[in-house]
Design an enzyme around this catalytic site. Structure first.
Site, PDB file in Angstrom:
ATOM      1  N   HIS A 500       0.853  -1.176   0.000  1.00 56.48           N
ATOM      2  CA  HIS A 500       0.000   0.000   0.000  1.00 56.48           C
ATOM      3  C   HIS A 500       0.893   1.230   0.000  1.00 56.48           C
ATOM      4  CE1 HIS A 500      -3.154  -2.734   2.131  1.00 56.48           C
ATOM      5  NE2 HIS A 500      -2.992  -3.038   0.866  1.00 56.48           N
TER       6      HIS A 500
HETATM    7  C1  LIG Z   1      -0.188  -9.269  -2.148  1.00 59.29           C
HETATM    8  C2  LIG Z   1      -1.047  -8.050  -2.284  1.00 59.29           C
HETATM    9  C3  LIG Z   1      -2.273  -7.946  -1.627  1.00 59.29           C
HETATM   10  C4  LIG Z   1      -3.063  -6.817  -1.756  1.00 59.29           C
HETATM   11  N1  LIG Z   1      -4.271  -6.773  -1.120  1.00 59.29           N
HETATM   12  C5  LIG Z   1      -5.045  -5.665  -1.239  1.00 59.29           C
HETATM   13  C6  LIG Z   1      -6.326  -5.606  -0.620  1.00 59.29           C
HETATM   14  O1  LIG Z   1      -6.778  -6.546   0.028  1.00 59.29           O
HETATM   15  N2  LIG Z   1      -7.050  -4.459  -0.745  1.00 59.29           N
HETATM   16  C7  LIG Z   1      -6.590  -3.393  -1.452  1.00 59.29           C
HETATM   17  O2  LIG Z   1      -7.276  -2.384  -1.503  1.00 59.29           O
HETATM   18  N3  LIG Z   1      -5.405  -3.443  -2.072  1.00 59.29           N
HETATM   19  C8  LIG Z   1      -4.618  -4.555  -1.983  1.00 59.29           C
HETATM   20  N4  LIG Z   1      -3.413  -4.603  -2.627  1.00 59.29           N
HETATM   21  C9  LIG Z   1      -3.014  -3.456  -3.449  1.00 59.29           C
HETATM   22  C10 LIG Z   1      -3.672  -3.543  -4.808  1.00 59.29           C
HETATM   23  O3  LIG Z   1      -3.349  -4.743  -5.417  1.00 59.29           O
HETATM   24  C11 LIG Z   1      -3.232  -2.357  -5.638  1.00 59.29           C
HETATM   25  O4  LIG Z   1      -3.610  -1.181  -4.976  1.00 59.29           O
HETATM   26  C12 LIG Z   1      -3.855  -2.317  -7.011  1.00 59.29           C
HETATM   27  O5  LIG Z   1      -3.898  -3.579  -7.611  1.00 59.29           O
HETATM   28  C13 LIG Z   1      -3.073  -1.339  -7.850  1.00 59.29           C
HETATM   29  O6  LIG Z   1      -3.580  -1.243  -9.144  1.00 59.29           O
HETATM   30  P1  LIG Z   1      -2.804  -0.374 -10.220  1.00 59.29           P
HETATM   31  O7  LIG Z   1      -3.542  -0.495 -11.474  1.00 59.29           O
HETATM   32  O8  LIG Z   1      -2.563   0.978  -9.663  1.00 59.29           O
HETATM   33  O9  LIG Z   1      -1.343  -1.023 -10.316  1.00 59.29           O
HETATM   34  P2  LIG Z   1      -0.869  -2.504 -10.725  1.00 59.29           P
HETATM   35  O10 LIG Z   1      -1.879  -3.509 -10.418  1.00 59.29           O
HETATM   36  O11 LIG Z   1       0.484  -2.655 -10.143  1.00 59.29           O
HETATM   37  O12 LIG Z   1      -0.749  -2.431 -12.295  1.00 59.29           O
HETATM   38  C14 LIG Z   1       0.276  -1.720 -12.933  1.00 59.29           C
HETATM   39  C15 LIG Z   1       0.627  -2.448 -14.205  1.00 59.29           C
HETATM   40  O13 LIG Z   1       1.507  -1.634 -14.947  1.00 59.29           O
HETATM   41  C16 LIG Z   1       2.496  -2.433 -15.548  1.00 59.29           C
HETATM   42  N5  LIG Z   1       3.661  -1.591 -15.784  1.00 59.29           N
HETATM   43  C17 LIG Z   1       4.480  -1.023 -14.856  1.00 59.29           C
HETATM   44  N6  LIG Z   1       5.449  -0.327 -15.460  1.00 59.29           N
HETATM   45  C18 LIG Z   1       5.254  -0.435 -16.796  1.00 59.29           C
HETATM   46  C19 LIG Z   1       5.932   0.079 -17.936  1.00 59.29           C
HETATM   47  N7  LIG Z   1       7.008   0.852 -17.802  1.00 59.29           N
HETATM   48  N8  LIG Z   1       5.469  -0.251 -19.149  1.00 59.29           N
HETATM   49  C20 LIG Z   1       4.368  -1.048 -19.301  1.00 59.29           C
HETATM   50  N9  LIG Z   1       3.690  -1.556 -18.250  1.00 59.29           N
HETATM   51  C21 LIG Z   1       4.124  -1.245 -17.019  1.00 59.29           C
HETATM   52  C22 LIG Z   1       2.743  -3.522 -14.535  1.00 59.29           C
HETATM   53  O14 LIG Z   1       3.305  -4.671 -15.127  1.00 59.29           O
HETATM   54  C23 LIG Z   1       1.344  -3.764 -13.974  1.00 59.29           C
HETATM   55  O15 LIG Z   1       0.664  -4.802 -14.626  1.00 59.29           O
HETATM   56  C24 LIG Z   1      -2.612  -5.741  -2.530  1.00 59.29           C
HETATM   57  C25 LIG Z   1      -1.396  -5.835  -3.206  1.00 59.29           C
HETATM   58  C26 LIG Z   1      -0.622  -6.968  -3.092  1.00 59.29           C
HETATM   59  C27 LIG Z   1       0.671  -7.054  -3.839  1.00 59.29           C
END
Ligand SMILES: Cc1cc2nc3c(=O)[nH]c(=O)nc-3n(C[C@H](O)[C@H](O)[C@H](O)COP(=O)(O)OP(=O)(O)OC[C@H]3O[C@@H](n4cnc5c(N)ncnc54)[C@H](O)[C@@H]3O)c2cc1C
Ligand code: SF4
Lengths: 570, 246
Positions: A500
């Site tokens: 987080h």
């Molecule tokens: C083990 C775990 C448990 C969690 N449990 C919870 C929970 O219970 N409740 C909650 O609210 N949150 C939880 N979270 C947090 C939650 O998963 C994230 O807040 C959320 O998934 C973030 O979404 P996002 O789209 O911002 O980023 P991400 O899901 O990280 O997606 C970003 C994407 O961008 C891609 N990317 C990065 N850089 C580049 C680049 N330069 N070029 C192309 N692609 C790129 C990555 O490969 C990735 O697929 C948890 C996280 C983890 C790791």
């Protein structure tokens, strides 16, 4: 030489929750969208052999390959920053679905207090409650403005819950699906917190209590409480994830195209706009420029900040002068709690990522802080996520960590111990920020992102106060031995804490104190949108994704409007 | 999972061949015999070596280059996770084989870790900063365990008493033993963690033989669903299932 590709309406960098939401909404509105994802395509059919703790939870099969790219870390400006050579403290996402594939699914809405934290804290406690080193600020959007978007995400994800928390912001509609099962372990917590005068309720869960079809027609199945949830993909399609909801929704419009193994290395700035992004096809080694009317960064906290920094968009924050906004207000999560050792055996190995009960009596400003030396608080929960045997070896303090006594104790306690945990709020401090490293590089030749971060006095006070509350609850639950978490000292990158991470690309009402406006539109480039928990000016007392998703839905509406009329959305 | 050797048991083999010392036994066969741990210049059998059990078939080595290395790791892991009245220890669980396999693969060569320089020692809060891969750390660490045993007790690590092994492992844990490019405390943490991983990972990785690690903990392994039992008050005893089927 990079090959320039035909211009599209929207290019989205990263296909996790945020990228998926933007792609689905824009594609449904008729915009042509391309999603660039550095990782691979994957989905439910790849998760049929997922109950492998070693491969997925220990060796991080589904997560970022830090051999290619990582961050550097130091606790303060005087320390040399060194690379995070293996992941531990937080686990970065990679591939279709991002972290949304292997998250737990605790789905919260931040408090009305969070969005106006500066105004409300000053009003109630005066302007000097925290020293001026803490860079508190309002978010530029209120809970009421966000409410419809929170609900939109609840509906997309089919969140299972009950509207029984007396403290949280008003919900216009109830949860789309009923809460998960109240198991005997949860009932222990429920009984104890009630008898202490608190108000327990079922944790809002993205592991669904029953099969559900969302408004886009995507089906999410019923959770089987299999115990392999956090760090694993769901073999049933029962944990709401981007790859079973927003991504297929975007795809079926015919307006959405995905490219995998596409690592974006630059956002191309031209004047007061951006013209597209440059990416490397990591399989062929070829470079491409994808031109677009709108660029959306959805590559998580770290790379959203890094891509802006390497592309020279916005002014880097400088803790010395306080100038600049990019990289500012990096925050984390504070995790007070208690372990309890019981005499009776419990089904600790069964569970689901978001199976839990919570009290919010000590979250946000739900209790009086007049005589306390900190603000905010945290949600206190018991969760039954399924203890797995490699990682769960509970031993009382003072027990040796190996040898005969260790073995005996860790095996005995495995089915006889519980913990209460807290998602504690984290306040921004002028010395905690993100910037570019000057020494270490990723495999693409770009500088690594540098994190300068340590816990603050506010964090330590909050941790101590809430830990005491959790100890009392655990005692009331009937544990034979109760141990509160040790007081926090310095932030240590070793040992999983939480993914987080927040801040670095913060939102706000003015370009003076934020990177993006309340629609997540960049102040310096009107066709660039930056989306994720990086937008949070501070971290609240909950997991972030419910709030991230609501902000993304509101931003998607902004992007669609921008595509028609252009200009600043504020 | 093949658990029981189909051809002959190691004890039969011992009896029929009359092998009494480790010296005669090549790396290919001794693997399954490590529990006996007979040292050539010292007829002492350590108590970890006395584990009277049927090991699985000898799997051969993918990483360890000689019997001595394998024995040192076997004894060290057995001290970390010893056989007792609850059930088998690290050796009987196949942990040394698990570690051998892991060191030969991605884990050993740190392919998913950032291994670019420059390298610096760093603060404890900055984590792993060694230029060495895990494979190199284990190889060096095993040699240093042996050296330390010789220094203190004039015998190789596998030939000293259990308490003496503990003394040395504790010194490693407390970072009292000099190593090159890595600290002994770090090496100790690696062995300790790898031991638990080998004891409790799915048996397809070569440890947790017969799912005995899981059985001791009453963890049922790979189960499709608990939806019908999770609200039961009573503790549920469930036959464990491995991923690969039996
Ligand atoms: C083990 C775990 C448990 C969690 N449990 C919870 C929970 O219970 N409740 C909650 O609210 N949150 C939880 N979270 C947090 C939650 O998963 C994230 O807040 C959320 O998934 C973030 O979404 P996002 O789209 O911002 O980023 P991400 O899901 O990280 O997606 C970003 C994407 O961008 C891609 N990317 C990065 N850089 C580049 C680049 N330069 N070029 C192309 N692609 C790129 C990555 O490969 C990735 O697929 C948890 C996280 C983890 C790791
Ligand atoms: S606990 Fe439920 S939601 Fe999580 S992986 Fe198992 S079945 Fe899927």
């Amino acid at each position: 030489m990079a090959t320039t590709l035909a211009k599209v309406d929207v290019v989205v960098v990263g296909l996790g929750w945020t990228g998926g939401i933007i792609a689905a909404e824009c594609a449904k509105a008729g915009l042509k969208v391309i999603g660039l994802e550095r990782g691979r395509k994957r989905g439910t059919e790849d998760f049929q052999q997922i109950h492998d703790e070693y491969r997925y939870a220990i060796r991080y099969e589904l997560m970022q390959d830090v051999a290619k790219e990582t961050i550097t870390i130091r606790n303060n400006r005087k320390m040399p920053a060194l690379p995070m050579r293996q992941m531990s403290s937080f686990l970065l996402g990679d591939g279709l679905g991002g972290s949304g594939t292997h998250w737990n699914g605790h789905t919260w809405r931040f408090y009305p207090y969070d969005f106006q934290i500066k105004t409300m804290t000053d009003e109630k406690y005066g302007p000097n409650k925290l020293s001026s080193d803490y860079l508190l600020q309002d978010w530029g959007v209120t809970y009421d403005e966000l409410e419809p978007y929170f609900y939109k995400y609840d509906q997309t994800a089919g969140i299972s819950g009950e509207d029984k928390n007396p403290f949280w912001g008003k919900r216009a509609q109830d949860f789309p699906t009923p809460p998960m099962k109240r198991t005997p372990i949860l009932k222990k917590f429920e009984g104890a917190t009630k008898s202490l005068g608190y108000s327990p309720f079922m944790l809002p869960s993205a592991n669904l209590s029953e099969p559900y079809t969302n408004p886009d027609g995507e089906v999410i199945n019923a959770c089987q409480y299999c115990g392999f949830c956090e760090r694993f993909g769901c073999e049933y399609g029962a944990k709401t994830s981007p790859e079973i909801t927003v991504i297929p929704t975007a795809t079926k419009t015919g307006n959405f195209e995905t490219k995998f193994h596409a690592n974006v290395v630059e956002v191309i700035k031209s004047g007061n706009k951006v013209s597209g992004v440059k990416y490397l096809d990591t399989e062929s080694g070829e470079e491409f420029i994808q031109e677009a009317e709108v660029v959306v960064l959805a590559s998580y906290v770290m790379n959203n900040a890094k891509l802006l920094m390497v592309s020279n968009i916005g002014e880097q924050y400088d803790p010395e002068t306080g100038k600049g906004t990019l990289g500012k207000n990096y925050c984390y999560q504070i995790l007070p709690g208690a372990n309890g050792y019981f005499e009776e055996q419990m089904n600790t190995f069964m569970g689901a990522g978001a199976l839990g009960m919570t009290i919010d009596d000590f979250n946000a400003d739900n209790f009086d802080h007049s005589d306390l030396d900190f603000i905010h608080g945290g949600s206190i929960s018991i969760t039954q996520t399924g203890y797995r045997p490699i990682e769960t070896n509970p031993i009382q303090q003072g027990t040796p960590t190996w040898g005969a006594e260790f073995k005996k104790n860790s095996i005995y306690n495995y089915t006889r111990s519980l913990s209460i945990g807290t998602q504690g709020a984290s306040m921004p401090h002028k010395e905690n920020y993100l910037s570019l490293d000057t020494k270490y590089k990723d495999v693409y030749g770009l500088p690594l992102l540098q994190m300068t971060y340590n816990f603050t006095d506010q964090d330590r006070a909050l941790h101590k106060f809430i830990t005491e509350k959790t100890v009392n609850i655990m005692k009331e639950m009937g544990a034979k031995t109760v141990e509160g978490k040790a007081p926090i000292t310095d932030y240590d990158i070793v040992g999983y804490q939480t993914t987080h991470n927040t801040g670095g690309t913060i939102m706000g009402a003015s370009p003076e104190n934020s990177v993006v406006n309340p629609f997540l539109q960049h102040w310096d480039a009107e066709n660039l949108f930056v989306i994720g928990a990086g937008n949070f000016p501070h971290n609240g007392g909950y997991n972030p994704t419910g709030t991230v998703a609501a902000l993304a839905y509101r931003s998607a509406e902004g992007i669609i409007k921008y595509s028609k009329s252009g200009g600043s959305l504020v | 999972m093949t658990e029981k050797p189909k051809n002959y048991s190691r004890r039969d083999f011992l009896k029929t061949t009359g092998i009494a010392t480790g010296a005669l036994i090549g790396g290919g066969l001794i693997g399954g015999l490590v529990g006996l741990n007979v040292d050539k210049d010292d007829q002492h059998v350590s108590d970890t070596g006395n584990t009277n059990h049927e090991m699985g078939t000898n799997g051969g080595f993918q990483f360890f280059q000689n019997q001595r290395e394998f024995n040192v790791i076997s004894n060290a892991t057995e001290r970390i996770f010893p056989k007792d009245d609850i059930g088998p220890g690290a050796i009987e669980l196949g942990v040394p084989y698990f570690i051998d396999r892991q060191l030969a693969g991605q884990y050993g060569s740190n392919t998913k870790e950032y291994m670019q320089g420059p390298f610096a020692v760093g603060a404890k809060t900055q984590g792993y900063q060694s230029r060495l891969t895990r494979a190199s750390i284990f190889r060096q660490g095993i040699a240093v365990l042996d050296e330390e045993a010789n220094k203190r007790f004039k015998k190789g690590f596998s030939s000293i008493e259990a308490e003496q092994m503990d003394e040395i492992l504790t010194a490693f844990q407390n970072d009292e033993i000099p190593m090159t490019g890595v600290t002994s405390a770090f090496f100790f943490r690696l062995i300790r963690t790898a031991t638990l991983e080998g004891a409790y990972a799915d048996p397809m990785y070569g440890g947790n033989r017969n799912m005995d690690g899981w059985k001791m903990k009453e963890f049922p392994g790979h189960q499709m669903s608990y939806i019908n039992v999770i609200d039961k008050e009573k503790f549920q005893k469930i036959e464990p299932q491995p991923l690969g089927g039996m």
